[in-house]
Design an enzyme around this catalytic site. Structure first.
Site, mmCIF file in Angstrom:
data_model
loop_
_atom_site.group_PDB
_atom_site.id
_atom_site.type_symbol
_atom_site.label_atom_id
_atom_site.label_comp_id
_atom_site.label_asym_id
_atom_site.label_seq_id
_atom_site.Cartn_x
_atom_site.Cartn_y
_atom_site.Cartn_z
ATOM 1 N N CYS A 114 21.590 -30.486 -5.527
ATOM 2 C CA CYS A 114 22.857 -31.085 -5.104
ATOM 3 C C CYS A 114 24.064 -30.189 -5.344
ATOM 4 C CB CYS A 114 23.054 -32.433 -5.790
ATOM 5 S SG CYS A 114 21.781 -33.648 -5.374
ATOM 6 N N HIS A 250 30.611 -33.640 -4.811
ATOM 7 C CA HIS A 250 29.287 -33.982 -4.302
ATOM 8 C C HIS A 250 29.189 -35.489 -4.205
ATOM 9 C CE1 HIS A 250 25.070 -34.669 -3.907
ATOM 10 N NE2 HIS A 250 24.899 -35.014 -5.163
ATOM 11 N N ASN A 280 23.475 -39.801 -0.374
ATOM 12 C CA ASN A 280 23.432 -38.499 -1.044
ATOM 13 C C ASN A 280 22.637 -37.530 -0.173
ATOM 14 O OD1 ASN A 280 22.918 -36.284 -2.668
ATOM 15 N ND2 ASN A 280 22.440 -37.471 -4.498
#
Length: 323
Positions: A114, A250, A280
């Protein structure tokens, strides 16, 4: 006089297929209300059969090039952040290079889950400042739904597919120190790798595997580590959160975004949140969110932006740049 990288354009892409929370509730024991309350996610996008990570990356890259007013042939560096490559090798960036038809140069992948886009940005920026390259595509692209265990409600509700890209140009610069890409802070703590990982791999099981996560522990480490990265960048530059125009984090889930904002006393109106619309998307989420705030007209040339992330490893970081 030194060299300085500037963001010339942004682009993003989400696959056509949308998977809603209500649809997920027919697959696992969950509800739309439960998912939204805990994550802020309303839906996620899923790559079509035969749609590869490189395809997603190319869509995002083309939009970034269009925004920059550049041709693919001008690009001499591609750094692609992804956890879900087309193949074990060669690097998925090579497929992107071939599909775009870029000029002679380098193309390679970076894998930091990520936080991958920030690692890719720091890498490209460093190489360009050395004079090795001049115009780059920095891309985050994922087909993360292909490593999801759809029977695990703790993870399957969290992730989606997508891509985002920026065009970087590095030029000789004797102007202000706070122009263009200013600084980066990236770190890794491999002792925590057992808290967020995929239970498969070429040299371990010979399988692809699925995402496994200890959610509560990841949340605590994310808030702590991301806050520390933000603080490191602010301390290095002598800035405070009040000096930042936009925080583009993020897009993991809204609880983490809210937790970091609270810990760092960041006003809610300065935080770009898009996780509700695409979940996500791992390495793709920061460039997706950046493209959103730019194309919406909210972020304008000259705005100071701080991006931050944490992913498996744990790996985390922050980057500061001016549009």
């Amino acid at each position: 006089m030194g060299r300085r990288s500037f963001i010339r354009g942004t682009g993003s892409y989400l696959p056509e297929r949308v998977l809603t929370n209500d649809e997920l509730s027919e697959m696992v024991e969950t509800t739309d209300a439960w998912i939204q309350e805990r994550t802020g996610i309303k839906k996620r996008h899923v790559a079509a059969d035969g749609e590869l990570t490189s395809d997603i990356a190319v869509h995002a890259a083309r939009r970034a090039l269009e925004a920059a007013g550049m041709q693919a042939s001008e690009i001499d560096l591609i750094v692609l952040a992804t956890t879900t490559p087309d193949q074990t090798f060669p690097a998925t960036a090579t497929a992107v290079q071939a599909k775009l038809g870029t000029g002679p140069g380098a193309a390679f992948d970076v894998q930091a889950v990520c936080s991958g886009f920030l690692f890719a940005l720091a890498t490209a920026d460093s190489l360009m400042k050395q004079g090795l390259f001049h115009k780059a595509l920095v891309i985050g692209a994922e087909t993360f739904t292909r490593i999801i265990d759809w029977s695990d409600r703790g993870t399957c509700v969290l992730f989606g597919d997508g891509g985002g890209a920026i065009v970087l140009e590095c030029v000789e610069w004797d102007g202000a120190d706070d122009a263009g890409v200013i600084t980066h802070h990236v770190r890794t703590d491999g002792t925590k790798s057992n808290l967020l990982y995929v239970d498969g791999g070429v040299s371990s099981t010979g399988t692809i595997g699925h995402v496994r996560m200890e959610g509560n522990k990841v949340f605590k480490h994310a808030v702590t580590n991301i806050s520390a990265a933000i603080e490191a960048v602010l301390t290095e530059t002598g800035l405070t959160s009040a000096d930042i125009d936009w925080f583009v984090p993020h897009q993991a889930n809204k609880r983490i975004l809210d937790g970091v904002a609270k810990k760092m006393s960041i006003p809610e109106e300065k935080v770009v949140i898009t996780v509700s619309e695409h979940a996500n998307t791992s390495a793709a989420s920061i460039p997706l969110a950046l493209d959103h705030v730019v194309r919406s007209g909210r972020a304008k040339p000259g705005d100071l932006i701080l991006s931050e992330a944490m992913g498996g490893g744990f790996s985390w970081g922050a980057s500061l740049f001016r549009l």
